[in-house]
Design a protein around this motif. Sequence first.
Motif, mmCIF file in Angstrom:
data_model
loop_
_atom_site.group_PDB
_atom_site.id
_atom_site.type_symbol
_atom_site.label_atom_id
_atom_site.label_comp_id
_atom_site.label_asym_id
_atom_site.label_seq_id
_atom_site.Cartn_x
_atom_site.Cartn_y
_atom_site.Cartn_z
ATOM 1 N N GLU A 131 -4.794 -7.311 8.468
ATOM 2 C CA GLU A 131 -5.573 -6.640 7.420
ATOM 3 C C GLU A 131 -4.965 -5.285 7.084
ATOM 4 O O GLU A 131 -4.869 -4.914 5.908
ATOM 5 N N LEU A 132 -4.561 -4.570 8.124
ATOM 6 C CA LEU A 132 -3.934 -3.260 7.906
ATOM 7 C C LEU A 132 -2.642 -3.406 7.114
ATOM 8 O O LEU A 132 -2.389 -2.638 6.176
ATOM 9 N N GLU A 133 -1.852 -4.402 7.456
ATOM 10 C CA GLU A 133 -0.599 -4.635 6.735
ATOM 11 C C GLU A 133 -0.874 -5.009 5.283
ATOM 12 O O GLU A 133 -0.191 -4.541 4.368
ATOM 13 N N ASP A 134 -1.903 -5.832 5.059
ATOM 14 C CA ASP A 134 -2.293 -6.201 3.690
ATOM 15 C C ASP A 134 -2.736 -4.963 2.912
ATOM 16 O O ASP A 134 -2.364 -4.773 1.738
ATOM 17 N N LEU A 135 -3.542 -4.122 3.578
ATOM 18 C CA LEU A 135 -3.997 -2.890 2.917
ATOM 19 C C LEU A 135 -2.816 -1.989 2.578
ATOM 20 O O LEU A 135 -2.746 -1.439 1.477
ATOM 21 N N ARG A 136 -1.892 -1.860 3.507
ATOM 22 C CA ARG A 136 -0.694 -1.032 3.248
ATOM 23 C C ARG A 136 0.096 -1.598 2.078
ATOM 24 O O ARG A 136 0.553 -0.846 1.211
ATOM 25 N N SER A 137 0.255 -2.911 2.079
ATOM 26 C CA SER A 137 1.005 -3.567 1.006
ATOM 27 C C SER A 137 0.317 -3.332 -0.340
ATOM 28 O O SER A 137 0.965 -2.990 -1.333
ATOM 29 N N ASN A 138 -1.011 -3.524 -0.361
ATOM 30 C CA ASN A 138 -1.769 -3.312 -1.602
ATOM 31 C C ASN A 138 -1.694 -1.860 -2.059
ATOM 32 O O ASN A 138 -1.535 -1.579 -3.254
#
Length: 127
Positions: free
Chosen positions: A40-47
Motif C-alpha cells: 500500500e505504501l509503495e502504491d501511495l508513493r507511486s500515485n
Amino acid sequence: TLKDELQEALSQEAKLRSLKDEVHEERTKQMNELDKLKEELEDLRSNETKKFKALKEELSTKSASIETLQDELQAAKQQTALACEEAKEARVAHASAEAQVAQSSKDVVEAVEARRREQELAVPSFD
C-alpha cells in the motif's frame, strides 16, 4: 510419582507447542499484514509520484501560458504606444491643416477684398 511428572511434562510440552504454534501463526499474520502495508505504501508513493509529475507538467504549461500572455501584453502595450504616437501626429497634422485652411481662407478673403477695392477704384462713380 514419576509417571505423574512425565504426564505433567508432556502436558506442558503440548501447551508450549500450542503456544509456539499460536506465536508462529500470529507472526505469520503480522508479516502478511506488514507485506500488505508495504505494498500500500509503495502504491501511495507511486500515485503521489504520478500526481507530482502531473502537477509539475501543469505548472510548466501554465508558466508557458503566463509567459505567452506577458509577451502578448508587452506587444499590446507597444502597439498602444505606437497608436497613441500616431494619433498625436495625426492631431498635429490636422491642426496644421486647419491652420493652412484658415490662412488660405484669410488669403482668399483678403484677395476678394483687394479685388473689390480695385474694382471700386477702376469703376468711376456717377454720383
